[in-house]
Design a protein around this motif. Structure first.
Motif, PDB file in Angstrom:
ATOM      1  N   GLU A 116       3.745   8.771   3.208  1.00 15.11           N
ATOM      2  CA  GLU A 116       4.279   8.822   4.567  1.00 15.11           C
ATOM      3  C   GLU A 116       5.329   9.927   4.586  1.00 15.11           C
ATOM      4  OE1 GLU A 116       5.583   4.823   5.869  1.00 15.11           O
ATOM      5  OE2 GLU A 116       4.543   4.146   4.074  1.00 15.11           O
ATOM      6  N   GLU A 184       6.953  11.535  11.502  1.00 21.74           N
ATOM      7  CA  GLU A 184       6.246  11.196  10.253  1.00 21.74           C
ATOM      8  C   GLU A 184       4.752  11.469  10.432  1.00 21.74           C
ATOM      9  OE1 GLU A 184       7.037   7.331   8.363  1.00 21.74           O
ATOM     10  OE2 GLU A 184       4.870   6.942   8.309  1.00 21.74           O
ATOM     11  N   GLN A 186       1.170  10.659   7.885  1.00 22.82           N
ATOM     12  CA  GLN A 186       0.731  10.076   6.619  1.00 22.82           C
ATOM     13  C   GLN A 186      -0.523  10.808   6.140  1.00 22.82           C
ATOM     14  OE1 GLN A 186       0.354   7.495   9.331  1.00 22.82           O
ATOM     15  NE2 GLN A 186       2.576   7.338   9.484  1.00 22.82           N
ATOM     16  N   HIS A 189      -5.057   7.518   1.496  1.00 22.23           N
ATOM     17  CA  HIS A 189      -6.163   6.569   1.634  1.00 22.23           C
ATOM     18  C   HIS A 189      -6.347   6.113   3.081  1.00 22.23           C
ATOM     19  CE1 HIS A 189      -8.928   3.354   0.886  1.00 22.23           C
ATOM     20  NE2 HIS A 189      -8.119   2.517   1.490  1.00 22.23           N
ATOM     21  N   ASN A 243       2.611   5.018  -1.105  1.00 22.68           N
ATOM     22  CA  ASN A 243       1.764   3.830  -1.209  1.00 22.68           C
ATOM     23  C   ASN A 243       0.767   4.055  -2.332  1.00 22.68           C
ATOM     24  OD1 ASN A 243       2.552   2.252   1.445  1.00 22.68           O
ATOM     25  ND2 ASN A 243       2.437   4.422   1.946  1.00 22.68           N
ATOM     26  N   SER A 245      -2.142   2.191  -5.281  1.00 18.91           N
ATOM     27  CA  SER A 245      -2.927   1.060  -5.797  1.00 18.91           C
ATOM     28  C   SER A 245      -3.810   1.510  -6.953  1.00 18.91           C
ATOM     29  CB  SER A 245      -3.816   0.464  -4.688  1.00 18.91           C
ATOM     30  OG  SER A 245      -4.770   1.412  -4.237  1.00 18.91           O
ATOM     31  N   ARG A 304      12.152  -3.980   4.057  1.00 19.03           N
ATOM     32  CA  ARG A 304      12.402  -2.550   4.198  1.00 19.03           C
ATOM     33  C   ARG A 304      13.757  -2.130   3.619  1.00 19.03           C
ATOM     34  NH1 ARG A 304       8.232  -0.088   7.416  1.00 19.03           N
ATOM     35  NH2 ARG A 304       6.806  -1.738   7.998  1.00 19.03           N
ATOM     36  N   ARG A 309       8.202  -2.292  -1.628  1.00 22.97           N
ATOM     37  CA  ARG A 309       7.818  -3.278  -0.619  1.00 22.97           C
ATOM     38  C   ARG A 309       6.349  -3.641  -0.796  1.00 22.97           C
ATOM     39  NH1 ARG A 309       5.814  -0.935   4.168  1.00 22.97           N
ATOM     40  NH2 ARG A 309       4.869  -2.479   5.523  1.00 22.97           N
ATOM     41  N   GLU A 323       4.231  -0.285  -1.860  1.00 25.22           N
ATOM     42  CA  GLU A 323       4.898   0.874  -1.271  1.00 25.22           C
ATOM     43  C   GLU A 323       6.183   1.153  -2.042  1.00 25.22           C
ATOM     44  OE1 GLU A 323       7.234   0.267   2.335  1.00 25.22           O
ATOM     45  OE2 GLU A 323       6.370   2.090   3.186  1.00 25.22           O
TER      46      GLU A 323
HETATM   47  P1  ADP Z   1       4.476   1.750   7.087  1.00 31.04           P
HETATM   48  O1  ADP Z   1       4.138   0.408   7.638  1.00 31.04           O
HETATM   49  O2  ADP Z   1       5.208   1.657   5.794  1.00 31.04           O
HETATM   50  O3  ADP Z   1       5.148   2.650   8.083  1.00 31.04           O
HETATM   51  P2  ADP Z   1       2.175   3.546   7.450  1.00 31.04           P
HETATM   52  O4  ADP Z   1       1.271   2.900   8.435  1.00 31.04           O
HETATM   53  O5  ADP Z   1       3.035   4.646   7.928  1.00 31.04           O
HETATM   54  O6  ADP Z   1       3.039   2.397   6.693  1.00 31.04           O
HETATM   55  O7  ADP Z   1       1.311   4.149   6.243  1.00 31.04           O
HETATM   56  C1  ADP Z   1       0.471   3.366   5.449  1.00 31.04           C
HETATM   57  C2  ADP Z   1       0.130   4.175   4.221  1.00 31.04           C
HETATM   58  O8  ADP Z   1      -0.488   3.347   3.252  1.00 31.04           O
HETATM   59  C3  ADP Z   1      -0.823   5.352   4.449  1.00 31.04           C
HETATM   60  O9  ADP Z   1      -0.292   6.507   3.851  1.00 31.04           O
HETATM   61  C4  ADP Z   1      -2.116   4.922   3.713  1.00 31.04           C
HETATM   62  O10 ADP Z   1      -2.781   6.049   3.198  1.00 31.04           O
HETATM   63  C5  ADP Z   1      -1.559   4.039   2.618  1.00 31.04           C
HETATM   64  N1  ADP Z   1      -2.507   3.042   2.075  1.00 31.04           N
HETATM   65  C6  ADP Z   1      -3.178   2.075   2.730  1.00 31.04           C
HETATM   66  N2  ADP Z   1      -3.944   1.344   1.903  1.00 31.04           N
HETATM   67  C7  ADP Z   1      -3.748   1.843   0.642  1.00 31.04           C
HETATM   68  C8  ADP Z   1      -4.253   1.519  -0.663  1.00 31.04           C
HETATM   69  N3  ADP Z   1      -5.105   0.503  -0.880  1.00 31.04           N
HETATM   70  N4  ADP Z   1      -3.829   2.281  -1.704  1.00 31.04           N
HETATM   71  C9  ADP Z   1      -2.957   3.266  -1.520  1.00 31.04           C
HETATM   72  N5  ADP Z   1      -2.443   3.627  -0.322  1.00 31.04           N
HETATM   73  C10 ADP Z   1      -2.827   2.923   0.758  1.00 31.04           C
END
Ligand code: ADP
Ligand code: MN
Ligand code: MN
Ligand code: MN
Length: 356
Positions: A116, A184, A186, A189, A243, A245, A304, A309, A323
């Motif tokens: 992000e 922001e 992102q 994934h 983020n 995994s 947060r 998180r 995260e």
């Molecule tokens: P936040 O709620 O923290 O603001 P965002 O909606 O801005 O989160 O971003 C979610 C992020 O999580 C994205 O960058 C997405 O690529 C990442 N993401 C979602 N699922 C996975 C996963 N299984 N492994 C790694 N990253 C993931």
């Protein structure tokens, strides 16, 4: 077919490496599937980028990722690694270190990333939406806001998102942030069939997306800052929540145990991670403004104010991703991915730092 190929690389600036690029006209077969190995190696003057001495200045650019250039009719954006005169990775080449860690075993755990990227749009040295003197109304209405006086710079943000999409980058979304002029996007994934959010792809895409943002800002008389704390006081800083995994973390049968193991490992080497997550991090990680204080490690579901998180949806399902909220907006995604993989994917958990 002839293309404008924009060769992009990272310089030797300290403490934060900066983007550089130059254009070459290349002749390659047309089509959408041009790969990096079809493009020629090139060189540049390393003495002008803090990467070598004037007497022996030539360094090599090795194309490693190529995408469409959304800003030129027939253009390519070519992410490069920097090699020394012998063709070995240059000391400033962090991507090579990430490759080494993946090859040493991390790749076998099928890691996925999603960054992000927060940033601040500046005009005349002030964030958009900040008056010439004094401050705008306190934070509150700006995050994900809509309407004049609530958000500042949306047109540019939209142009950038469209450019990322046209380039074929893994852009996931965008949002207006808590401070006026702060936004922001992102990258990573998305759950799209046939797409892999492996660390090299995601980190390359993020660097290219940053390049596009700077490039589009040029044309608008605005600049994008990745400073982690662009305005002191009661204004949010800018981070790059990471983020992450692995196969095990995504597995319904053992996901939460793998996530907990990853968090335990991350806690052991908190200081090393902080040192790898971008310059001036202490200015942002104060314990206020949705951060955990820099000298504390904490984790929690939907928290947060923590370092790590676990998203609520992940806790509910019992598997998924975590995260890491610590990296600053100015972090190097190659370094962040490498550091996380070395901690989480090594056979032995990292050793506890000696108590001082
Ligand atoms: P936040 O709620 O923290 O603001 P965002 O909606 O801005 O989160 O971003 C979610 C992020 O999580 C994205 O960058 C997405 O690529 C990442 N993401 C979602 N699922 C996975 C996963 N299984 N492994 C790694 N990253 C993931
Ligand atoms: Mn977000
Ligand atoms: Mn955010
Ligand atoms: Mn986040």
């Amino acid at each position: 077919m002839q293309y404008f190929a924009e060769y992009i690389w990272l310089d030797g600036a300290k403490p934060t490496q900066q983007l550089r690029s130059k254009t070459r006209i290349v002749s390659v077969r047309g089509g959408d599937a041009i790969t990096a190995d079809e493009l020629p190696e090139w060189s540049f003057d390393g003495s002008s980028t803090s990467q070598s001495d004037g007497g022996d200045s030539d360094l090599l650019l090795e194309p490693v990722r190529v995408v469409r250039d959304p800003l030129r009719a027939s253009g390519l954006l070519v992410m490069c690694e920097v090699l020394d005169a012998e063709g070995k990775p240059h000391a400033t080449n962090q991507r090579a270190r990430l490759r080494a860690t993946l090859d040493a075993g991390a790749a076998a755990q099928d890691p996925w990333f999603g960054f992000e990227q927060e940033y601040t749009l500046l005009s005349a040295g002030r964030p958009l939406g900040f008056p010439e003197s004094g401050f705008p109304a306190p934070q509150g209405p700006y995050y994900c806001g809509v309407g004049s006086g609530q958000v500042f710079g949306r047109e540019l943000v939209e142009q950038h998102a469209q450019a990322c999409l046209d380039a074929g980058l893994m852009i996931y979304g965008t949002n207006a942030e808590v401070m006026p002029g702060q936004w922001e996007f992102q990258i990573g994934h998305r759950g799209t069939e046939g797409e892999t959010a492996d660390p090299l792809s995601v980190a390359d895409h993020l660097w290219i997306a940053r390049w596009l943002l700077h490039r589009i800002c040029e044309a608008n008389g605005v600049s994008a800052s990745f400073e982690p704390k662009p305005v002191y006081g009661d204004w949010n800083g800018a981070g790059a929540h990471t983020n992450f995994s692995t196969l095990a973390m995504r597995d319904p049968a053992r996901g939460m145990a793998a996530i907990e193991d990853a968090i335990e490992r991350l806690e052991r080497v908190h200081d090393e991670h902080i040192a790898s997550y971008g310059a001036d991090l202490h200015q942002r990680l104060t314990g206020l403004h949705e951060t955990c204080s820099i000298d504390r490690f904490a984790s929690g579901v939907a928290d947060r104010g923590s370092s790590i998180r676990i998203p609520r949806s992940v806790a509910r399902q019992g598997h998924g991703y975590l995260e890491d909220r610590r990296p600053g907006a100015n972090c190097d995604p190659y370094v962040v991915c490498e550091r996380i993989l070395r901690t989480v994917c090594s056979e032995e958990p990292p050793r506890l730092a000696a108590a001082s």
